[in-house]
Scaffold this motif. Structure first.
Motif, PDB file in Angstrom:
ATOM      1  N   GLY A 155       0.793  -1.220   0.000  1.00 29.16           N
ATOM      2  CA  GLY A 155       0.000   0.000   0.000  1.00 29.16           C
ATOM      3  C   GLY A 155       0.820   1.263   0.000  1.00 29.16           C
ATOM      4  O   GLY A 155       0.285   2.352  -0.199  1.00 29.16           O
ATOM      5  N   THR A 198      -9.123   1.013  -4.627  1.00 28.09           N
ATOM      6  CA  THR A 198      -9.176   0.522  -3.252  1.00 28.09           C
ATOM      7  C   THR A 198     -10.585   0.068  -2.872  1.00 28.09           C
ATOM      8  O   THR A 198     -10.739  -0.951  -2.180  1.00 28.09           O
ATOM      9  CB  THR A 198      -8.694   1.606  -2.274  1.00 28.09           C
ATOM     10  OG1 THR A 198      -9.478   2.792  -2.453  1.00 28.09           O
ATOM     11  CG2 THR A 198      -7.232   1.930  -2.496  1.00 28.09           C
ATOM     12  N   LEU A 214      -0.495  -1.701  -5.786  1.00 26.54           N
ATOM     13  CA  LEU A 214      -1.257  -0.617  -5.155  1.00 26.54           C
ATOM     14  C   LEU A 214      -0.313   0.476  -4.677  1.00 26.54           C
ATOM     15  O   LEU A 214       0.639   0.222  -3.947  1.00 26.54           O
ATOM     16  CB  LEU A 214      -2.075  -1.151  -3.979  1.00 26.54           C
ATOM     17  CG  LEU A 214      -3.001  -0.124  -3.295  1.00 26.54           C
ATOM     18  CD1 LEU A 214      -4.020   0.424  -4.281  1.00 26.54           C
ATOM     19  CD2 LEU A 214      -3.700  -0.768  -2.094  1.00 26.54           C
ATOM     20  N   ALA A 228      -0.217   5.014  -3.832  1.00 25.80           N
ATOM     21  CA  ALA A 228      -0.916   6.299  -3.737  1.00 25.80           C
ATOM     22  C   ALA A 228       0.067   7.360  -3.274  1.00 25.80           C
ATOM     23  O   ALA A 228       1.167   7.053  -2.810  1.00 25.80           O
ATOM     24  CB  ALA A 228      -2.093   6.196  -2.775  1.00 25.80           C
ATOM     25  N   ARG A 267      -2.567   7.924   0.636  1.00 26.17           N
ATOM     26  CA  ARG A 267      -1.845   6.767   1.174  1.00 26.17           C
ATOM     27  C   ARG A 267      -2.570   6.156   2.362  1.00 26.17           C
ATOM     28  O   ARG A 267      -2.427   4.960   2.640  1.00 26.17           O
ATOM     29  CB  ARG A 267      -0.432   7.178   1.585  1.00 26.17           C
ATOM     30  CG  ARG A 267       0.505   7.481   0.424  1.00 26.17           C
ATOM     31  CD  ARG A 267       1.818   8.054   0.936  1.00 26.17           C
ATOM     32  NE  ARG A 267       1.604   9.353   1.565  1.00 26.17           N
ATOM     33  CZ  ARG A 267       2.513   9.997   2.289  1.00 26.17           C
ATOM     34  NH1 ARG A 267       3.705   9.427   2.510  1.00 26.17           N
ATOM     35  NH2 ARG A 267       2.255  11.173   2.798  1.00 26.17           N
ATOM     36  N   SER A 269      -4.944   3.637   0.835  1.00 31.03           N
ATOM     37  CA  SER A 269      -4.256   2.479   0.266  1.00 31.03           C
ATOM     38  C   SER A 269      -3.682   1.599   1.367  1.00 31.03           C
ATOM     39  O   SER A 269      -3.688   0.367   1.275  1.00 31.03           O
ATOM     40  CB  SER A 269      -3.155   2.920  -0.699  1.00 31.03           C
ATOM     41  OG  SER A 269      -2.127   3.626  -0.029  1.00 31.03           O
TER      42      SER A 269
END
Length: 558
Positions: free
Chosen positions: A427, A440, A483, A485, A490, A493
């Protein structure tokens, strides 16, 4: 309570008040403290108070707002409150008999002792408990909004620096010990990092984005951070706790259904296997209701409550009746549709394994409290509900704060001179190429499809568990590989990664527990197996390892 010195502010940091950041700068925020508490529920507040009382410089960083975030703040909650005396051991013994043989009476007694002591502290500090008819204080009851508002004031009075809306994204480590954490300031869209000699994870459990009171931010963040640091988790198979609620509401307060009868959509009574009408949805009859809900809508009426009891319920559980009042429904006379809300590890049992009596995780400098910790020592294979979990939050918060403060004192004076590195991966730092089309929301819904439905999680079997586990592994691969961000995104994610990881650990543990016990119901393995009267441990992030806990004479798993 003496006021400890404020956290150290390096030259490139901003001076902060203990309540909020004064500056509007977007420059990264850097702080130093003895103890960093992540999470602002009751366990986090108690941890911060304990560490501050011990003389530590404390920072508390909350994903939301200390005093309103978490599952306790919007609810009334009882506590497991047993006054000192011989009845205490008897109360623990009675409770232990319901835990599937997995709880530890030594920890249960410790918790009751500490929780009672701290409830008395609350009274001495000025918290207004309700009174009994004879004028005595009823310290077993905590009104969530009042309780957490009071705890916020107490934490600030103790000199703790509080960072509201500062979710943590990852832990920091120097290779030997945890040395702090970093995250993002949502309101200013800037990064923050806090160097600390010890960290307490009080981040709550994982509700898998189920719509229940106070659970929006309960996404298993602490589980993932701890696992990345090398900690184990325990009891993750015990996620089969569901609570009755009015359909399409976020309530998860099941008490009123003790006085309910249940009906099918056509108005006919819901009958059990013996042909008797199902009433009292708390306990064994819950299984009959769950089976019926898989087939179609179910309705309830609280028609077993006498007028005096109706008044008591409305006064004692006022938020339970708000949806009915808004809809013009008298739940004591009218039928209303119900559902079962999954509560994940919030009312389940699983969490980070405790390795020491002061709630250490086995990773130097890392402590855990509340729902972020496994509660198997307290509740075994069954739910602690509100009361036991509430007392556990108080006691474990206190122990973890003291433990973290002690560890901080023992740390070398040059603890802040070591080079730390961030531990977060999924993430945050994808192993492969980032994919912009990886949503997401879609990942979370796909995870929920494997861990929320009654036919998959309430009623389990090996085949379904294997199929769901394979789907979750595929989702994890996408999360881990692709994934990514930036900025505040963040947080989402990272939550997505934590929810997915928590689901994988839950199903891996469920497959390993080849029996039925407590909340873990295996249709293909009915009944308890004496060989499984033990803890199931999980560890690892990308590759999950299953182990068994050995319990020491002190009741510590290893």
């Amino acid at each position: 309570m003496s006021r400890p010195p404020s956290p150290t502010l390096p030259e490139n940091s901003e001076r902060m008040s203990s309540d909020r950041v004064k500056s509007t700068s977007n420059d990264p925020l850097h702080l130093q403290a003895d103890v960093l508490v992540l999470g602002g529920g009751p366990s986090g507040a108690w941890a911060a108070l304990a560490a501050a009382e011990d003389g530590a410089r404390v920072v508390l960083a909350d994903k939301g707002y200390l005093g309103t975030s978490g599952a306790t703040a919007p609810s009334n909650t009882g506590t497991w409150c047993v006054p000192p005396g011989e009845n205490r051991a008897q109360a623990v013994e009675r409770r232990w008999q319901r835990t599937g043989g997995l709880a530890d009476q030594r920890w249960m007694l410790r918790c009751v002792d500490q929780a009672y002591e701290n409830l008395v502290k609350l009274s001495e500090w000025g918290y207004l408990f309700p009174q009994e008819d004879d004028g005595r204080l009823y310290i077993a009851n905590l009104r969530g909004p009042d309780y957490m508002r009071f705890m916020r004031r107490r934490v600030l009075k103790a000199g703790v620096t509080v960072l509201d809306h500062h979710p943590a994204l990852e832990l920091l480590s120097n290779g030997d010990a945890i040395t702090g954490a970093s995250g993002v300031d949502r309101q200013r869209n800037r990064d923050w990092s806090i160097e600390a000699k010890a960290v307490v994870l009080a981040t709550g459990g994982c509700a898998f984005h189920e719509r229940i009171l106070g659970a929006t931010g309960l996404t298993g963040d602490g589980y993932l951070m701890a696992a990345e640091a090398g900690a184990h988790l325990s009891g993750m198979e015990f996620t089969g706790k569901y609570t009755l609620a009015p359909y399409e509401t976020s309530l998860n307060k099941g008490l009123p259904y003790r006085w309910a009868t249940f009906y099918r959509e056509d108005g006919s009574p819901l009958l059990d296997a013996n042909g008797e009408q199902v009433s009292n949805g708390i306990g064994e009859r819950e299984r009959d209701i769950a089976k019926a809900l898989i087939d179609g809508p179910v309705f309830a009426r609280l028609d077993h409550a006498e007028p005096a009891l109706q008044d008591w319920l409305r006064r004692g559980q006022p938020n339970c009746f708000v949806p009915h009042d808004r809809a013009g429904i008298d739940p004591f006379k009218d039928l209303f549709r119900i559902t079962l809300r999954a509560e994940g590890t919030v009312r389940g049992t699983g969490g980070i394994m405790l390795a020491t009596a002061d709630c250490g995780t086995g990773v130097p400098g890392l402590y855990v409290a509340g729902d972020a910790a496994s509660r198997e020592n307290m509740t075994g294979a069954v739910s602690g509900g509100g009361a036991v979990n509430s007392s556990w939050a108080i006691a474990s918060g206190w122990w973890s704060g003291k433990g973290a403060s002690t560890h901080a004192r023992k740390s070398a004076r040059n603890a802040f001179r070591s080079i730390s590195k961030p531990l977060g991966e999924a993430g945050l730092r994808p192993a492969g190429n980032a994919r912009a089309n990886l949503r997401t929301a879609e990942i979370i819904e796909a995870v929920r499809a494997e861990v929320i439905p009654l036919e998959k999680n309430y009623f389990r079997d090996g085949t379904t568990l294997h199929t769901s586990s394979e789907r979750l592994e595929s989702l994890w691969n996408d999360v881990r590989q692709h994934l990514h961000a930036e900025g505040v995104d963040r947080v989402r994610s990272r939550e997505t990664a934590s929810i997915t990881a928590s689901a994988r650990w839950s199903l891996a543990s469920a497959l390993a527990r080849n029996e039925s016990r407590g909340m873990h119901r295996r249709g293909d393995r009915p009944g308890n197996d004496p060989a499984f009267a033990r803890r199931i441990l999980v560890s690892g992030v990308d590759a999950i390892t299953i182990g068994e806990a050995q319990i020491s004479r002190e009741g510590i798993a290893s």
